[in-house]
Design an enzyme around this catalytic site. Structure first.
Site, short mmCIF file in Angstrom:
data_model
loop_
_atom_site.label_atom_id
_atom_site.label_comp_id
_atom_site.label_asym_id
_atom_site.label_seq_id
_atom_site.Cartn_x
_atom_site.Cartn_y
_atom_site.Cartn_z
CE1 TYR A 1 -7.90 -1.97 -2.11
CE2 TYR A 1 -8.18 0.23 -1.22
CZ TYR A 1 -7.89 -0.60 -2.28
OH TYR A 1 -7.59 -0.07 -3.50
CG ASP B 1 -10.42 9.54 -3.84
OD1 ASP B 1 -11.05 8.50 -4.11
OD2 ASP B 1 -9.38 9.88 -4.43
N GLY C 1 -9.90 0.28 4.76
CA GLY C 1 -10.15 1.17 3.62
C GLY C 1 -11.20 0.69 2.65
CB THR D 1 -6.72 5.27 -11.56
OG1 THR D 1 -5.80 4.97 -10.54
CG2 THR D 1 -6.48 4.37 -12.77
N GLY E 1 0.03 12.70 1.35
CA GLY E 1 -0.02 12.42 -0.09
C GLY E 1 -1.40 12.72 -0.64
N GLY E 2 -1.71 12.15 -1.81
CA GLY E 2 -2.98 12.44 -2.47
C GLY E 2 -4.18 12.03 -1.63
CB ALA E 3 -5.09 8.90 0.13
CE LYS F 1 -7.34 9.20 -8.39
NZ LYS F 1 -7.47 8.94 -6.95
N GLY G 1 0.09 11.21 7.21
CA GLY G 1 0.37 11.24 5.78
C GLY G 1 0.00 12.57 5.17
CB SER H 1 -13.05 0.72 -11.38
OG SER H 1 -12.39 1.50 -10.41
P1 NAP Z 1 1.10 8.88 -1.72
O1 NAP Z 1 0.57 10.10 -2.37
O2 NAP Z 1 2.27 8.18 -2.31
O3 NAP Z 1 1.45 9.24 -0.18
C1 NAP Z 1 2.09 8.31 0.66
C2 NAP Z 1 2.19 8.85 2.07
O4 NAP Z 1 2.78 7.84 2.90
C3 NAP Z 1 3.08 10.09 2.20
O5 NAP Z 1 2.54 10.93 3.18
C4 NAP Z 1 4.41 9.48 2.64
O6 NAP Z 1 5.23 10.36 3.39
C5 NAP Z 1 3.92 8.37 3.56
N1 NAP Z 1 4.93 7.35 3.74
C6 NAP Z 1 5.34 6.44 2.83
N2 NAP Z 1 6.31 5.64 3.35
C7 NAP Z 1 6.49 6.07 4.62
C8 NAP Z 1 7.36 5.66 5.67
N3 NAP Z 1 8.23 4.65 5.52
N4 NAP Z 1 7.29 6.30 6.85
C9 NAP Z 1 6.42 7.35 7.02
N5 NAP Z 1 5.58 7.77 6.06
C10 NAP Z 1 5.62 7.15 4.87
O7 NAP Z 1 -0.04 7.76 -1.61
P2 NAP Z 1 -1.62 7.96 -1.55
O8 NAP Z 1 -2.18 7.89 -2.91
O9 NAP Z 1 -1.91 9.16 -0.71
O10 NAP Z 1 -2.09 6.62 -0.80
C11 NAP Z 1 -1.77 6.39 0.57
C12 NAP Z 1 -2.44 5.12 1.07
O11 NAP Z 1 -3.86 5.29 1.01
C13 NAP Z 1 -2.12 3.88 0.24
O12 NAP Z 1 -1.95 2.79 1.12
C14 NAP Z 1 -3.36 3.67 -0.61
O13 NAP Z 1 -3.58 2.31 -0.94
C15 NAP Z 1 -4.45 4.17 0.34
N6 NAP Z 1 -5.64 4.65 -0.38
C16 NAP Z 1 -6.84 4.06 -0.11
C17 NAP Z 1 -7.99 4.51 -0.74
C18 NAP Z 1 -9.32 3.86 -0.42
O14 NAP Z 1 -10.30 4.09 -1.16
N7 NAP Z 1 -9.41 3.10 0.64
C19 NAP Z 1 -7.94 5.58 -1.66
C20 NAP Z 1 -6.70 6.16 -1.91
C21 NAP Z 1 -5.54 5.70 -1.27
P3 NAP Z 1 6.28 11.35 2.64
O15 NAP Z 1 5.48 12.52 2.17
O16 NAP Z 1 7.25 11.69 3.69
O17 NAP Z 1 6.88 10.56 1.50
#
Ligand code: NAP
Length: 279
Positions: free
Chosen positions: A222, A100, A243, A60, A127-129, A64, A125, A15
């Site tokens: 990314y 986001d 990303g 971050t 998760g948070g994103a 959050k 997915g 950032s």
């Molecule tokens: P998170 O909250 O930890 O969520 C992770 C997600 O991935 C969950 O849905 C999880 O499923 C799934 N997952 C993890 N391992 C897996 C596997 N082996 N098989 C199937 N599903 C799996 O993470 P997040 O913060 O949402 O981030 C997710 C991704 O988005 C990351 O790669 C992050 O770098 C990227 N991101 C990018 C930006 C951007 O600006 N480009 C912003 C935010 C995030 P379960 O629920 O079953 O565990």
């Protein structure tokens, strides 16, 4: 005026590079620095920041969600998400935003020419994103968003939080993905699968064959710049986006909040992307 990004860990954050480049391009001599704030230290930080000339900060991990009850006002999108990533001091009040989802929509528009209105999306997915992107797609008028997750209960919980009821949960298995891909104009990967350092990987890319040829494939990751998912999609002739544009666009939207004025978004995103590439 001072700007910061807070978190723990935070010293690796890009950032300061992104915001520093945008502020310099605008000719503004405003410092933007990373500041370690440990879990539980937010109240002390907010008091210190107010007295130290900090007029805005990005948040971050792990803050959050924890910030919400501590702020004076929260923008509706951030409230719906239950997470803020941008906080501004306005007339002595801390106001929280989340950029986001807006960053993802801007990336889709600029990078793939996709306006989600009326479209069906397949989102991987929960998760948070995933939550930020799914709710933003719904808000932007997507007809339906299928949210597929390994842990189905998380997808169900996410979908239950959409006030517009446009999200539908589904399991994350090859058969389900293939059948839902057939009706989707957009695939968004919001899982960690394919991210550098993440042990998991997609077992099967067959579901990409079911996407219509005009579909776009957006991977939030990314690092690497081209995941195996994107490479497989590209080989099938599908349009792809990583990303990075989402990362820079959420920063542009945050800077608009900090400065409380609109910016030339595309030019700012270009400046930020160039700074990242050179960092
Ligand atoms: P998170 O909250 O930890 O969520 C992770 C997600 O991935 C969950 O849905 C999880 O499923 C799934 N997952 C993890 N391992 C897996 C596997 N082996 N098989 C199937 N599903 C799996 O993470 P997040 O913060 O949402 O981030 C997710 C991704 O988005 C990351 O790669 C992050 O770098 C990227 N991101 C990018 C930006 C951007 O600006 N480009 C912003 C935010 C995030 P379960 O629920 O079953 O565990």
């Amino acid at each position: 005026m001072k700007l910061q990004v807070i978190g723990d860990p935070v010293l690796h954050s890009k950032s300061p590079v992104i915001h520093g480049a945008m502020l310099a391009a605008l000719g503004l001599d405003i410092p933007y620095t990373a500041h370690v704030v440990r879990r539980g230290e937010l109240p002390q930080y907010l008091t210190w920041a107010k007295g130290s000339g900090v007029t805005g900060f990005n948040a971050t991990m792990p803050h959050k969600e924890d910030l919400l009850p501590l702020l004076d006002e929260i923008d509706p999108a951030a409230k719906a998400l239950g997470a803020v990533n941008t906080v501004c001091l306005r007339s002595g009040k801390w106001v929280g935003f989340n950029t986001d989802g807006g960053g993802a929509l801007a990336a889709l528009k600029d990078g793939l020419g996709i306006d989600p209105a009326g479209h069906t999306a397949l989102l991987l997915g929960a998760g948070g994103a995933a939550k930020a992107v799914a709710l933003a797609l719904s808000q932007a008028g997507a007809e339906r968003v299928f949210v597929c997750n390994r842990t189905l209960s998380r997808a169900q919980e996410l979908c239950g939080q959409d006030p517009l009821a446009r999200l539908t949960s589904a399991p994350f298995d090859p058969g389900t993905l293939s059948s839902l891909a057939g009706t989707s104009q957009l695939l968004v990967n919001c899982t960690n699968l394919g991210m550098e350092g993440c042990p998991g990987r997609f077992e099967d890319f067959g579901f990409l064959d079911a996407l219509p040829p005009e579909a776009g494939v957006f991977d939030l990751i990314y690092h690497p710049a081209e995941t195996r998912l994107l490479a497989q999609a590209r080989r099938r002739g599908l349009r792809t986006l990583n990303g990075l544009p989402m990362l820079v666009n959420q920063a542009v939207l945050a800077l608009e909040h900090f400065l409380n004025r609109p910016l030339e978004r595309k030019a700012m995103a270009g400046t930020a992307a160039a700074a990242l590439a050179n960092s």
